[in-house]
Design a protein around this motif. Structure first.
Motif, PDB file in Angstrom:
ATOM      1  N   CYS A  25       0.850  -1.182   0.000  1.00 11.18           N
ATOM      2  CA  CYS A  25       0.000   0.000   0.000  1.00 11.18           C
ATOM      3  C   CYS A  25       0.887   1.232   0.000  1.00 11.18           C
ATOM      4  CB  CYS A  25      -0.898  -0.007   1.233  1.00 11.18           C
ATOM      5  SG  CYS A  25      -1.970   1.427   1.273  1.00 11.18           S
ATOM      6  N   THR A  26       0.670   2.126  -0.953  1.00 11.79           N
ATOM      7  CA  THR A  26       1.485   3.342  -1.038  1.00 11.79           C
ATOM      8  C   THR A  26       0.734   4.587  -0.578  1.00 11.79           C
ATOM      9  OG1 THR A  26       0.849   3.702  -3.337  1.00 11.79           O
ATOM     10  CG2 THR A  26       2.826   2.384  -2.959  1.00 11.79           C
ATOM     11  N   VAL A  27      -0.516   4.410  -0.162  1.00  8.91           N
ATOM     12  CA  VAL A  27      -1.340   5.531   0.296  1.00  8.91           C
ATOM     13  C   VAL A  27      -1.885   5.197   1.678  1.00  8.91           C
ATOM     14  CG1 VAL A  27      -3.431   6.871  -0.174  1.00  8.91           C
ATOM     15  CG2 VAL A  27      -2.025   6.070  -2.072  1.00  8.91           C
ATOM     16  N   THR A  28      -1.734   6.102   2.629  1.00  4.00           N
ATOM     17  CA  THR A  28      -2.304   5.880   3.953  1.00  4.00           C
ATOM     18  C   THR A  28      -3.818   5.799   3.831  1.00  4.00           C
ATOM     19  OG1 THR A  28      -0.474   6.947   5.075  1.00  4.00           O
ATOM     20  CG2 THR A  28      -2.542   6.837   6.274  1.00  4.00           C
ATOM     21  N   ARG A  29      -4.401   4.782   4.432  1.00  2.99           N
ATOM     22  CA  ARG A  29      -5.846   4.556   4.350  1.00  2.99           C
ATOM     23  C   ARG A  29      -6.499   4.894   5.683  1.00  2.99           C
ATOM     24  NH1 ARG A  29      -6.814   3.824  -1.026  1.00  2.99           N
ATOM     25  NH2 ARG A  29      -5.022   2.746  -1.866  1.00  2.99           N
ATOM     26  N   ALA A 131       0.957   4.072   4.828  1.00  6.94           N
ATOM     27  CA  ALA A 131       1.545   3.828   3.509  1.00  6.94           C
ATOM     28  C   ALA A 131       2.947   3.265   3.672  1.00  6.94           C
ATOM     29  CB  ALA A 131       1.601   5.130   2.722  1.00  6.94           C
ATOM     30  N   ASN A 132       3.343   2.435   2.720  1.00  9.02           N
ATOM     31  CA  ASN A 132       4.685   1.877   2.589  1.00  9.02           C
ATOM     32  C   ASN A 132       5.085   0.920   3.705  1.00  9.02           C
ATOM     33  OD1 ASN A 132       5.151   3.355   0.160  1.00  9.02           O
ATOM     34  ND2 ASN A 132       5.456   5.162   1.421  1.00  9.02           N
TER      35      ASN A 132
END
Length: 142
Positions: A25-29, A131-132
């Motif tokens: 996941c590259t975007v904070t959810r 993210a990450n």
């Protein structure tokens, strides 16, 4: 052998894990649907999903599989959990205690058949994940 001697074996008879999937996941959810938006290793084209439905790994070859999930919760307000499911049934789970930036790793080994659906979820008092730091890997023994 039991005496420490090396014995030659035909390499074609050995079973070894092969990396067949790596998603991150590259975007904070800000929700509890685990959605992985980057498929760095996906030779079987087995990953699918949307930001609202989450990520699914569909097994494309029968055999023993190993699944690893690393999840970093952004701002837990209390105890939280994460799970790996096969066809909707939990095959691995972990409960995590409240901690700012809490992270946990989870793995499962299971015999799978073509078409099995592997999904991920989290819940409890978690408000999303970072993210990450959230990754999912799949190995198949071949």
């Amino acid at each position: 052998d039991d005496n420490g001697n090396t014995a030659w074996r035909d390499p074609e008879t050995l079973t070894a894990p092969r990396l067949v999937g790596l998603a991150k996941c590259t975007v904070t959810r800000n929700n509890n649907t685990i959605f992985l938006d980057t498929y760095a290793v996906n030779p079987d084209n087995a990953f699918s999903g949307t930001a609202s439905t989450g990520t699914t790994y569909t097994v494309v070859k029968d055999g023993l599989h190993q699944f690893f999930l690393n999840l970093s919760v952004a701002t837990p307000t209390g105890d939280w959990y994460m799970r790996i499911k096969k066809n909707g049934t939990v095959i691995a789970a972990i409960d995590a205690a409240k901690a700012s930036g809490a992270s946990a790793a989870l793995f499962a080994i299971d015999d799978c058949i073509v078409g099995d659906k592997i999904t991920l979820d989290m819940g409890g008092n978690a408000t999303g994940f970072s993210a990450n730091l959230t990754r999912f890997t799949v190995f198949r023994f071949e």
